[in-house]
Write a protein that holds these residues in place. Structure first.
Motif, PDB file in Angstrom:
ATOM      1  N   ILE A   9       2.555  -2.477 -11.918  1.00 58.77           N
ATOM      2  CA  ILE A   9       3.296  -1.214 -11.974  1.00 58.77           C
ATOM      3  C   ILE A   9       3.761  -0.882 -13.593  1.00 58.77           C
ATOM      4  O   ILE A   9       3.743   0.537 -13.983  1.00 58.77           O
ATOM      5  N   ASP A  10       4.157  -1.793 -14.168  1.00 62.08           N
ATOM      6  CA  ASP A  10       4.689  -1.678 -15.639  1.00 62.08           C
ATOM      7  C   ASP A  10       3.474  -1.108 -16.319  1.00 62.08           C
ATOM      8  O   ASP A  10       3.580  -0.350 -17.195  1.00 62.08           O
ATOM      9  N   LEU A  11       2.461  -1.692 -16.181  1.00 63.43           N
ATOM     10  CA  LEU A  11       1.249  -1.120 -16.814  1.00 63.43           C
ATOM     11  C   LEU A  11       0.725   0.364 -16.993  1.00 63.43           C
ATOM     12  O   LEU A  11       0.314   1.119 -17.636  1.00 63.43           O
ATOM     13  N   VAL A  12       0.804   0.626 -15.554  1.00 66.18           N
ATOM     14  CA  VAL A  12       0.105   2.019 -15.123  1.00 66.18           C
ATOM     15  C   VAL A  12       1.305   2.973 -15.105  1.00 66.18           C
ATOM     16  O   VAL A  12       1.057   4.193 -15.242  1.00 66.18           O
ATOM     17  N   PHE A  58       0.831  -1.196  -0.143  1.00 62.70           N
ATOM     18  CA  PHE A  58      -0.040   0.096   0.011  1.00 62.70           C
ATOM     19  C   PHE A  58       0.875   1.353  -0.020  1.00 62.70           C
ATOM     20  O   PHE A  58       0.696   2.200  -0.851  1.00 62.70           O
ATOM     21  N   GLU A  59       1.868   1.279   0.949  1.00 62.08           N
ATOM     22  CA  GLU A  59       2.769   2.331   0.962  1.00 62.08           C
ATOM     23  C   GLU A  59       3.389   2.838  -0.199  1.00 62.08           C
ATOM     24  O   GLU A  59       3.546   4.004  -0.895  1.00 62.08           O
ATOM     25  N   TYR A  60       4.018   1.700  -1.046  1.00 65.58           N
ATOM     26  CA  TYR A  60       4.683   1.817  -2.072  1.00 65.58           C
ATOM     27  C   TYR A  60       3.942   2.334  -3.266  1.00 65.58           C
ATOM     28  O   TYR A  60       4.641   3.237  -3.958  1.00 65.58           O
ATOM     29  N   ILE A  61       2.780   1.691  -3.458  1.00 66.13           N
ATOM     30  CA  ILE A  61       1.712   2.333  -4.734  1.00 66.13           C
ATOM     31  C   ILE A  61       1.354   3.558  -4.186  1.00 66.13           C
ATOM     32  O   ILE A  61       1.290   4.402  -5.225  1.00 66.13           O
TER      33      ILE A  61
END
Length: 289
Positions: free
Chosen positions: A212-215, A1-4
């Motif tokens: 993460i690669d997609l967004v 959660f924190e990383y996103i």
């Protein structure tokens, strides 16, 4: 959660801007079971695919749409009324998406009413069921919403605590509190806790780099996005339109409204594939060793 959350912040996404609200992934695919099994990979969504491509039956149609638009763009270009090719005409994050999920929670209720000229949207279009919302997103190439962070920490958005009159669906169902998966046992707190545990699970930790690669990353743009069925309307991309350089007032207003209402793709933070998270020993293994 924190990383996103940090990635969203670095990309300029903020809860203070509905048009660039933080975007979080659907990570679970199981909203039907009586008990949630986070040890079963089948409980999770495929994080290497965008929401609109989770259903393989959509793939051929998405490729065909892209190729038809690509041919038109190559043949006539902008002068002929064509647009750069895309897979999706809608977006996974927009002001409308945010208000769809948070309509029961102020101040989002007020914003939603302003968007709908002082009325709630048609009852059949309101967010009323988590299982049905995921099922629709996972099978449709038009409804490609990802989630807002509240799904992972704020149960109050699932309750109609203010007793808003949200109407009745065509099947006779009154729209009130959000319908939850069976494994939540009717409790918004249990639902959010289950979602958060899923987000922090070993499975998601080992696969979230693909999302993460997609967004935010390497498959957000370019050939990687085309291959991943992850191309959106060109105006959603950072830097796609220089609004100040558009001389025609009507065209400039049209572009501004597109940017404000129909979604914005975050700035690209990574141009190479995001590494997978290194997994350390579980607490049980650490104690045993």
């Amino acid at each position: 959660f924190e990383y996103i959350s940090q990635l969203n912040s670095l990309a300029g996404r903020t809860p203070n801007d509905l048009t660039q609200y933080p975007v979080f992934p659907w990570v679970l695919a199981d909203y039907e079971s009586e008990a949630l099994d986070l040890a079963d990979p089948a409980s999770f969504r495929n994080l290497s695919r965008p929401v609109g491509a989770l259903d393989e039956s959509n793939h051929a149609m998405l490729r065909d749409r892209y190729n038809v638009l690509k041919d038109q763009w190559q043949q006539v270009g902008a002068a002929g009324g064509a647009t750069p090719p895309f897979h999706y005409g809608s977006h996974y994050s927009s002001a409308a998406c945010v208000l769809h999920f948070l309509v029961r929670l102020e101040p989002f209720t007020t914003y939603a009413l302003e968007l709908q000229d002082g009325r709630f949207d048609v009852s059949d279009r309101l967010f009323y069921s988590v299982p049905k919302a995921f099922r629709h997103c996972a099978t449709s190439s038009a409804d490609v919403k990802e989630l807002v962070p509240e799904f992972y920490y704020a149960p109050d958005f699932l309750r109609n605590s203010s007793r808003f009159e949200l109407g009745t669906r065509q099947d006779g169902t009154r729209v009130d509190h959000v319908e939850l998966p069976p494994w939540a046992k009717g409790s918004p707190e249990a639902f959010v806790r289950g979602m958060r545990e899923a987000l922090e699970s070993e499975y998601v930790s080992g696969h979230i780099h693909s999302w993460i690669d997609l967004v935010f990353g390497a498959r957000q743009r370019g050939p990687g996005a085309v291959e991943a069925l992850n191309v959106f309307h060109y105006l959603t991309y950072d830097g796609a339109a220089d609004v100040g350089a558009i001389a025609d007032d009507l065209e400039r207003d049209r572009v501004v409204q597109q940017l404000l209402q129909f979604g914005q793709t975050p700035p690209q933070l990574f141009t190479s594939p995001h590494p997978a998270r290194l997994s350390g020993p579980t607490l049980e293994r650490a104690i045993a060793s």
